[in-house]
Motif scaffolding. Structure first.
Motif, short mmCIF file in Angstrom:
data_model
loop_
_atom_site.label_atom_id
_atom_site.label_comp_id
_atom_site.label_asym_id
_atom_site.label_seq_id
_atom_site.Cartn_x
_atom_site.Cartn_y
_atom_site.Cartn_z
N PRO A 6 -9.32 2.90 17.81
CA PRO A 6 -8.07 3.66 17.98
C PRO A 6 -6.94 2.80 18.54
CG PRO A 6 -9.92 5.00 18.67
CD PRO A 6 -10.48 3.62 18.39
N GLN A 7 -7.25 1.92 19.49
CA GLN A 7 -6.21 1.09 20.09
C GLN A 7 -5.67 0.09 19.08
OE1 GLN A 7 -4.80 1.54 23.18
NE2 GLN A 7 -3.31 0.11 22.30
N GLU A 8 -6.52 -0.45 18.22
CA GLU A 8 -6.06 -1.38 17.19
C GLU A 8 -5.11 -0.69 16.20
OE1 GLU A 8 -9.90 -4.45 17.03
OE2 GLU A 8 -9.80 -2.72 15.67
N LEU A 9 -5.40 0.57 15.87
CA LEU A 9 -4.50 1.31 14.98
C LEU A 9 -3.17 1.59 15.68
CD1 LEU A 9 -3.80 2.71 12.37
CD2 LEU A 9 -5.04 4.74 13.15
N LYS A 10 -3.22 1.92 16.97
CA LYS A 10 -1.98 2.13 17.73
C LYS A 10 -1.14 0.86 17.74
CE LYS A 10 -3.94 5.53 20.95
NZ LYS A 10 -4.34 5.75 22.36
N ASP A 11 -1.77 -0.29 17.99
CA ASP A 11 -1.03 -1.55 18.02
C ASP A 11 -0.45 -1.88 16.65
OD1 ASP A 11 -1.74 -1.82 20.67
OD2 ASP A 11 -3.44 -3.15 20.27
N TYR A 12 -1.19 -1.55 15.58
CA TYR A 12 -0.72 -1.79 14.22
C TYR A 12 0.53 -0.94 13.94
CZ TYR A 12 -1.18 -2.67 9.18
OH TYR A 12 -0.99 -3.07 7.88
N TYR A 49 13.57 7.75 5.96
CA TYR A 49 13.91 6.32 5.98
C TYR A 49 12.94 5.50 5.15
CZ TYR A 49 10.86 6.89 10.12
OH TYR A 49 9.86 7.24 11.01
N PRO A 50 12.65 5.76 3.91
CA PRO A 50 13.10 6.94 3.17
C PRO A 50 12.10 8.09 3.16
CG PRO A 50 12.19 5.36 1.65
CD PRO A 50 12.07 4.74 3.03
N SER A 51 10.93 7.93 3.86
CA SER A 51 9.95 9.01 3.88
C SER A 51 9.23 9.02 5.22
CB SER A 51 8.95 8.86 2.73
OG SER A 51 8.10 9.98 2.63
N TYR A 52 8.17 9.84 5.34
CA TYR A 52 7.41 9.94 6.58
C TYR A 52 6.97 8.56 7.06
CZ TYR A 52 6.84 14.67 4.67
OH TYR A 52 7.04 15.90 4.11
N PHE A 53 6.92 8.43 8.39
CA PHE A 53 6.47 7.16 8.98
C PHE A 53 5.08 6.80 8.45
CE2 PHE A 53 4.24 4.62 12.09
CZ PHE A 53 5.17 3.66 12.48
N GLU A 54 4.15 7.79 8.43
CA GLU A 54 2.77 7.48 8.03
C GLU A 54 2.68 7.08 6.55
OE1 GLU A 54 -0.03 10.58 8.28
OE2 GLU A 54 1.02 11.95 6.92
N TYR A 55 3.56 7.63 5.69
CA TYR A 55 3.57 7.21 4.29
C TYR A 55 4.00 5.75 4.18
CZ TYR A 55 2.87 11.75 1.96
OH TYR A 55 2.34 12.92 1.46
N MET A 56 5.07 5.39 4.89
CA MET A 56 5.58 4.03 4.81
C MET A 56 4.60 3.04 5.45
SD MET A 56 8.11 4.98 3.15
CE MET A 56 8.68 3.33 2.77
N LEU A 57 3.88 3.46 6.50
CA LEU A 57 2.88 2.61 7.13
C LEU A 57 1.72 2.35 6.16
CD1 LEU A 57 1.85 1.20 9.75
CD2 LEU A 57 0.71 3.36 10.33
N PHE A 58 1.28 3.40 5.47
CA PHE A 58 0.19 3.24 4.51
C PHE A 58 0.59 2.32 3.35
CE2 PHE A 58 -1.31 4.78 0.32
CZ PHE A 58 -2.63 4.33 0.39
N ILE A 59 1.81 2.50 2.82
CA ILE A 59 2.29 1.64 1.73
C ILE A 59 2.32 0.19 2.18
CG2 ILE A 59 4.33 1.09 0.34
CD1 ILE A 59 4.90 4.14 0.28
#
Length: 538
Positions: free
Chosen positions: A322-328, A260-270
């Motif tokens: 870690p919690q701030e990254l989870k919330d993000y 959609y169109p790629s891994y969740f972590e790739y789209m989050l980083f972009i």
């Protein structure tokens, strides 16, 4: 049948002899004819069975021997006498592949044997007819005399004794009938109670054992249910204790969408590097993020993208708790999944696989996530959807330090009351391929019995599980072969299916085994179409 064929061949030889200059037929020629007939008979039965090898399963055998993996049911039906569970075949089993001529030959041989017996019987009758009539008369006279003496002895038996015996028998019969009536009444009562209890248990078991959202005729779903039933039965030879019932799951492309169109972590980083107004990415990070985004849409990812992304992503989130990254991550999960209607990234779970995790959890399996994505991000994604606790999530890991630590080594720094744990940003391990096996051994300490993946990054983990020599184990691979409900890729699907057949893994077809993927109302559309519609409406 061999005798008839031999006669036929001999007749042909005789006819040929009459049609050409006469010569003697040698014994060697006759022997050659018999040998040819024998070889023809033998050849008719070749290839009708198959010896099971390690790693075989019915779909694989059907593909290799019959040319169609969907013909596994035919093999199962032909071998029900020895296959009780279509997912549990043993090395060394001899399986019938198709109905052959063995029955016909057996019947024909039996008919010949019966004919021989009839001929012998007729000969015996002829011999008996020739016996002396005088001897028969003597034997009959002797038998008649013996019969008369026996009858006279019976007549002389005491009538009084008969009466006593009948009276005693009648008394015993009455007592026996009374006892049986009481026993029958008690048994009927017990059976009724047992049937009622069994019915309630069956209802509960049926409700628990269902795998939802799978196709009704899915052989994979049936195989999983049979496997679980077998290894959780304490009376089964394949019983697995609760503490050793461990299942490992990859995440992207196995439990959640990755197209959609790629891994969740790739789209989050972009999103973090290019579109987050509260974060200013360094120039080299921004340049890579732009190349990664472009490559995702045109199919030409930057060289070495996996390791580059891992390092840049660590830097992008460094300093967060870690919690701030989870919330993000949770906030980004609310965004629309590109390429689909009525679907957010946080909702993009494969419903059949979610049902599978819940089913295994109900049967006391310990389910683990073993993903190549960031461990902290994975924990945020599965939090409210899967019954997997955070301490069973294994993933890509980064250093974590104290907020006041600075450049001081962890061996020298002492955590204070004012400190928080924050992401240090340095990559420790990217958990794909062989690194998945290493992480499982280090963090779980036992070889799992079930593995679920979808890509080459999961092959090592699957093989590690299949190699388990303590218990019956299984490995499954999800194939991205659905071109209507998902943005499938048949080249990748065919390649992984081939790997499954070679290594003894069981393929899961999204097209054939999933009754639904994301649920009703979700449709796959060209990338960017949803965004274009929203812009037009605005």
């Amino acid at each position: 049948m061999n005798r008839k064929l031999l006669s036929f061949c001999m007749a042909l030889v005789l006819t040929a002899t009459l049609a050409v200059p006469t010569r003697m037929v040698t014994k060697a020629e006759v022997d050659d004819t018999e040998s040819a007939v024998s070889e023809n008979v033998i050849s008719e039965n070749s290839g009708s069975t198959y010896i099971v090898k390690k790693g075989d399963y019915l779909e694989k055998i059907a593909k290799e021997q019959l040319g169609d993996s969907k013909r596994w049911k035919e093999i199962y039906e032909l071998n029900k006498d020895q296959i009780k569970n279509p997912s549990m075949i043993r090395e060394g089993m001899e399986l019938k592949l198709s109905a052959d001529s063995e029955d016909a030959e057996v019947k024909e041989d039996a008919a010949e044997e019966k004919t021989e017996k009839v001929e012998k019987t007729e000969e015996a009758k002829d011999e008996k007819v020739e016996e002396s009539e005088e001897e028969k008369k003597d034997e009959k006279a002797e038998e008649a005399k013996d019969d008369k003496e026996e009858k006279d002895e019976k007549v002389e038996e005491s009538k009084e004794e008969k009466k006593d015996e009948k009276a005693e028998e009648a008394k015993d019969d009455k007592e026996e009938k009374d006892e049986k009536a009481e026993e029958s009444e008690e048994e009927d009562k017990e059976e009724a109670e047992a049937a009622e209890e069994e019915g309630e248990e069956d209802k509960e078991e049926s409700a628990e054992s269902e795998l939802q959202y799978w196709a009704e005729d899915s052989p994979v779903a049936a195989a999983i249910v049979e496997y679980v039933k077998d290894v959780t039965d304490e009376d089964s030879a394949n019983y697995i204790p609760v503490e050793d019932r461990i299942a490992v799951f990859d995440m992207d492309g196995t439990l959640i969408g990755e197209l959609y169109p790629s891994y969740f972590e790739y789209m989050l980083f972009i999103h973090r590097a290019l579109y987050d107004e509260n974060y200013k990415a360094p120039a080299d990070m921004k340049e890579f993020a732009q190349a990664l985004e472009k490559g995702i849409y045109d199919g030409k990812l930057p060289e070495g993208n996996e390791l580059k992304h891992a390092n840049f992503a660590g830097a992008a989130y460094a300093g967060m708790t870690p919690q701030e990254l989870k919330d993000y991550a949770k906030e980004f999960m609310k965004s629309e999944a590109d390429g689909f209607t009525n679907l957010t990234r946080g909702e993009a779970f494969y419903k059949p696989m979610v049902s599978l995790v819940e089913y295994l959890d109900e049967h006391d399996f310990q389910c683990y996530i073993v993903s190549g994505s960031d461990r902290t991000v994975c924990r945020a994604i599965i939090k409210d959807t899967l019954p997997i606790p955070e301490n069973r999530v294994i993933g890509m890991s980064y250093t974590m330090v104290a907020s006041g630590q600075g450049d001081t080594d962890g061996l020298e720094y002492v955590y204070s009351e004012d400190d928080d744990v924050i992401l240090g940003g340095e990559l420790i391990i990217k958990t794909i391929k062989m690194n998945k096996v290493s992480a499982i051994e280090q963090e779980i300490g036992k070889v799992p019995v079930l593995s679920f993946g979808n890509s080459s990054g999961d092959v090592s983990m699957a093989q590690y599980v299949v190699n388990n020599d303590m218990y019956e184990s299984r490995a499954f691979m999800v194939l991205c072969d659905d071109l209507e409900r998902e943005h499938g890729n048949m080249d990748k699907a065919d390649s992984m299916k081939k790997t499954c057949l070679e290594r003894g893994f069981m393929p899961i077809s999204m097209k054939d085994d999933f009754g639904t993927i994301y649920g009703d109302g979700v449709e796959a559309v060209p990338y960017g179409e949803e965004e274009a519609e929203e812009d037009a409406a605005g």
